[in-house]
Design a protein around this motif. Structure first.
Motif, PDB file in Angstrom:
ATOM      1  N   ALA A  93       0.829  -1.205   0.000  1.00 50.27           N
ATOM      2  CA  ALA A  93       0.000   0.000   0.000  1.00 50.27           C
ATOM      3  C   ALA A  93       0.864   1.256   0.000  1.00 50.27           C
ATOM      4  CB  ALA A  93      -0.931  -0.008   1.202  1.00 50.27           C
ATOM      5  N   LEU A  94       1.857   1.291   0.878  1.00 52.65           N
ATOM      6  CA  LEU A  94       2.711   2.472   0.949  1.00 52.65           C
ATOM      7  C   LEU A  94       3.560   2.606  -0.313  1.00 52.65           C
ATOM      8  CD1 LEU A  94       3.623   4.890   2.641  1.00 52.65           C
ATOM      9  CD2 LEU A  94       5.409   3.429   3.613  1.00 52.65           C
ATOM     10  N   THR A  95       4.017   1.480  -0.847  1.00 50.88           N
ATOM     11  CA  THR A  95       4.819   1.512  -2.070  1.00 50.88           C
ATOM     12  C   THR A  95       4.039   2.123  -3.230  1.00 50.88           C
ATOM     13  OG1 THR A  95       6.133  -0.414  -1.418  1.00 50.88           O
ATOM     14  CG2 THR A  95       6.020   0.077  -3.765  1.00 50.88           C
ATOM     15  N   ALA A  96       2.769   1.737  -3.364  1.00 43.96           N
ATOM     16  CA  ALA A  96       1.944   2.271  -4.459  1.00 43.96           C
ATOM     17  C   ALA A  96       1.724   3.770  -4.303  1.00 43.96           C
ATOM     18  CB  ALA A  96       0.609   1.534  -4.501  1.00 43.96           C
ATOM     19  N   ILE A  97       1.453   4.206  -3.072  1.00 42.38           N
ATOM     20  CA  ILE A  97       1.243   5.629  -2.831  1.00 42.38           C
ATOM     21  C   ILE A  97       2.526   6.409  -3.088  1.00 42.38           C
ATOM     22  CG2 ILE A  97       0.863   7.315  -0.977  1.00 42.38           C
ATOM     23  CD1 ILE A  97      -1.308   5.406   0.095  1.00 42.38           C
ATOM     24  N   ALA A  98       3.652   5.880  -2.621  1.00 44.84           N
ATOM     25  CA  ALA A  98       4.928   6.559  -2.834  1.00 44.84           C
ATOM     26  C   ALA A  98       5.248   6.665  -4.318  1.00 44.84           C
ATOM     27  CB  ALA A  98       6.043   5.825  -2.095  1.00 44.84           C
ATOM     28  N   ALA A  99       5.028   5.581  -5.065  1.00 45.43           N
ATOM     29  CA  ALA A  99       5.316   5.596  -6.500  1.00 45.43           C
ATOM     30  C   ALA A  99       4.486   6.653  -7.217  1.00 45.43           C
ATOM     31  CB  ALA A  99       5.055   4.214  -7.092  1.00 45.43           C
ATOM     32  N   ALA A 100       3.237   6.789  -6.827  1.00 45.38           N
ATOM     33  CA  ALA A 100       2.357   7.784  -7.449  1.00 45.38           C
ATOM     34  C   ALA A 100       2.798   9.208  -7.137  1.00 45.38           C
ATOM     35  CB  ALA A 100       0.921   7.573  -6.983  1.00 45.38           C
ATOM     36  N   GLU A 101       3.581   9.366  -6.064  1.00 45.59           N
ATOM     37  CA  GLU A 101       4.069  10.685  -5.674  1.00 45.59           C
ATOM     38  C   GLU A 101       5.522  10.903  -6.083  1.00 45.59           C
ATOM     39  OE1 GLU A 101       2.287  13.124  -4.410  1.00 45.59           O
ATOM     40  OE2 GLU A 101       0.476  11.864  -4.433  1.00 45.59           O
ATOM     41  N   GLY A 102       6.062   9.983  -6.878  1.00 44.75           N
ATOM     42  CA  GLY A 102       7.441  10.119  -7.340  1.00 44.75           C
ATOM     43  C   GLY A 102       8.471   9.821  -6.283  1.00 44.75           C
ATOM     44  N   ALA A 103       8.112   8.971  -5.312  1.00 48.31           N
ATOM     45  CA  ALA A 103       9.026   8.615  -4.228  1.00 48.31           C
ATOM     46  C   ALA A 103       9.127   7.096  -4.138  1.00 48.31           C
ATOM     47  CB  ALA A 103       8.532   9.200  -2.906  1.00 48.31           C
ATOM     48  N   ALA A 104       9.962   6.614  -3.223  1.00 49.62           N
ATOM     49  CA  ALA A 104      10.157   5.174  -3.072  1.00 49.62           C
ATOM     50  C   ALA A 104      10.277   4.811  -1.599  1.00 49.62           C
ATOM     51  CB  ALA A 104      11.404   4.718  -3.820  1.00 49.62           C
ATOM     52  N   VAL A 105       9.810   3.627  -1.263  1.00 47.72           N
ATOM     53  CA  VAL A 105       9.977   3.068   0.079  1.00 47.72           C
ATOM     54  C   VAL A 105      11.288   2.297   0.096  1.00 47.72           C
ATOM     55  CG1 VAL A 105       9.007   1.513   1.819  1.00 47.72           C
ATOM     56  CG2 VAL A 105       7.489   2.884   0.372  1.00 47.72           C
ATOM     57  N   THR A 106      12.166   2.593   1.048  1.00 45.35           N
ATOM     58  CA  THR A 106      13.494   1.981   1.058  1.00 45.35           C
ATOM     59  C   THR A 106      13.753   1.047   2.239  1.00 45.35           C
ATOM     60  OG1 THR A 106      14.441   3.893   2.207  1.00 45.35           O
ATOM     61  CG2 THR A 106      14.485   3.914  -0.208  1.00 45.35           C
ATOM     62  N   TYR A 107      12.906   1.104   3.256  1.00 44.19           N
ATOM     63  CA  TYR A 107      13.141   0.234   4.407  1.00 44.19           C
ATOM     64  C   TYR A 107      11.818  -0.098   5.088  1.00 44.19           C
ATOM     65  CZ  TYR A 107      12.709   4.365   7.482  1.00 44.19           C
ATOM     66  OH  TYR A 107      12.253   5.476   8.154  1.00 44.19           O
ATOM     67  N   CYS A 108      11.886  -1.041   6.025  1.00 48.43           N
ATOM     68  CA  CYS A 108      10.708  -1.464   6.774  1.00 48.43           C
ATOM     69  C   CYS A 108      11.062  -1.496   8.259  1.00 48.43           C
ATOM     70  CB  CYS A 108      10.270  -2.857   6.311  1.00 48.43           C
ATOM     71  SG  CYS A 108       8.861  -3.549   7.236  1.00 48.43           S
ATOM     72  N   LYS A 109      10.172  -0.941   9.078  1.00 47.03           N
ATOM     73  CA  LYS A 109      10.350  -0.984  10.526  1.00 47.03           C
ATOM     74  C   LYS A 109       9.048  -1.419  11.174  1.00 47.03           C
ATOM     75  CE  LYS A 109      10.944   1.896  14.638  1.00 47.03           C
ATOM     76  NZ  LYS A 109      11.261   3.231  15.191  1.00 47.03           N
ATOM     77  N   PRO A 110       9.038  -2.556  11.845  1.00 45.32           N
ATOM     78  CA  PRO A 110       7.831  -2.961  12.576  1.00 45.32           C
ATOM     79  C   PRO A 110       7.515  -1.961  13.687  1.00 45.32           C
ATOM     80  CG  PRO A 110       9.259  -4.836  12.205  1.00 45.32           C
ATOM     81  CD  PRO A 110      10.054  -3.612  11.837  1.00 45.32           C
ATOM     82  N   HIS A 111       6.240  -1.912  14.051  1.00 42.33           N
ATOM     83  CA  HIS A 111       5.760  -0.948  15.037  1.00 42.33           C
ATOM     84  C   HIS A 111       5.335  -1.619  16.335  1.00 42.33           C
ATOM     85  CE1 HIS A 111       3.231   2.170  16.886  1.00 42.33           C
ATOM     86  NE2 HIS A 111       2.290   1.262  16.983  1.00 42.33           N
ATOM     87  N   GLY A 112       5.525  -0.918  17.421  1.00 41.25           N
ATOM     88  CA  GLY A 112       4.897  -1.253  18.697  1.00 41.25           C
ATOM     89  C   GLY A 112       5.075  -2.684  19.174  1.00 41.25           C
ATOM     90  N   ALA A 113       3.937  -3.333  19.432  1.00 43.90           N
ATOM     91  CA  ALA A 113       3.967  -4.690  19.973  1.00 43.90           C
ATOM     92  C   ALA A 113       4.630  -5.671  19.009  1.00 43.90           C
ATOM     93  CB  ALA A 113       2.551  -5.157  20.298  1.00 43.90           C
TER      94      ALA A 113
END
Length: 261
Positions: A93-113
């Motif tokens: 989901a984030l990758t698709a949104i980033a691509a549409a905005e001319g950006a890229a997702v480069t890493y992953c960080k789990p959250h919280g629990a």
């Protein structure tokens, strides 16, 4: 000396606002963007990606258990196959949104629990890593950001994925290098001067003082300030100013090479 400065952002949801992402952005070099499972929604994700792109900030997928009501801070005994699919879903989901905005997702960080659980939970740690391995096999290699020496980082490195270790400037540590549970008093630090001094020591001396006085050794590639903490912007600015004064360059982290490479 060089260090990355990251924060959890994009954690508003619909008409509910959390944090001051615009206030944080000028001092950060990486943003962990909520992907809709603990916070965030498509519109918030889009505006957050735009903010990151505007400031030249690296973008990471902040993946979580499916737990909007609990802000992703409750353990869920998730089936590993389901967790693997949900991690891929959030990254996608984030990758698709980033691509549409001319950006890229480069890493992953789990959250919280999820972040804290996979430090020791072998099945869930493996599920998160397998999700990223599957993405890498089809052209999207993400760095896994996590606690130094933790199980998910070891599994990711062994599987051929790049990794990066982080330290938390505003969280209390136990002697074994894990974080003090938020259920305990003093688990979250709020004094900007104290937090800034800890940040500099983490980078320059490679240590943080645990709650029992033990010096925990670490070599972080990134420092995290929690964007949802009261006074987060003031703390982040204090940390950045202290790092600058100590001659530490702030910029996106360089991943550690995979063990299998």
């Amino acid at each position: 000396m060089r260090i990355d400065l990251n924060a959890d952002v994009g954690e508003s949801f619909a008409r509910w606002t959390l944090g001051d992402d615009a206030g944080l952005a000028p001092v950060l070099s990486s943003m962990n963007v909520a992907c809709g499972f603990h916070a965030g929604d498509p519109a918030v994700m889009t505006s957050t990606v735009r903010l990151a792109r505007e400031h030249g900030i690296a973008i990471g997928a902040h993946v979580s258990y499916r737990d909007l009501a609990g802000f992703g801070r409750r353990f869920i005994d998730a089936d590993p196959a389901e967790l693997r699919a949900e991690v891929r879903y959030q990254v996608g989901a984030l990758t698709a949104i980033a691509a549409a905005e001319g950006a890229a997702v480069t890493y992953c960080k789990p959250h919280g629990a999820l972040y804290n659980t996979i430090v020791e939970h072998e099945q869930q740690a493996a599920a998160v890593v397998e999700a990223l391995v599957g993405l890498a096999e089809h052209g999207q290699t993400l760095t896994l950001l996590g606690l130094p020496g933790s199980l998910p980082l070891r599994l990711a490195s062994a599987a051929g994925l790049p990794t990066a270790a982080e330290a938390f400037v505003d969280r209390a540590y136990q002697a074994d290098g894990t974080l003090v549970s938020r259920s305990r008093d003093g688990a979250v630090l709020h004094d900007p001067d104290v937090v800034a001094a800890r940040a500099v020591r983490m980078v320059t001396d490679g240590v943080v003082e645990a709650v029992d006085g033990t010096l925990v050794r670490l070599r972080p590639a990134s420092l995290c300030v929690h964007g949802d903490s009261p006074g987060a912007v003031a703390m982040a600015r204090a940390v950045r100013a202290a790092l600058d004064a100590a001659g530490v360059t702030v910029g996106p982290f360089t991943p550690a090479p995979a063990a299998a490479a």
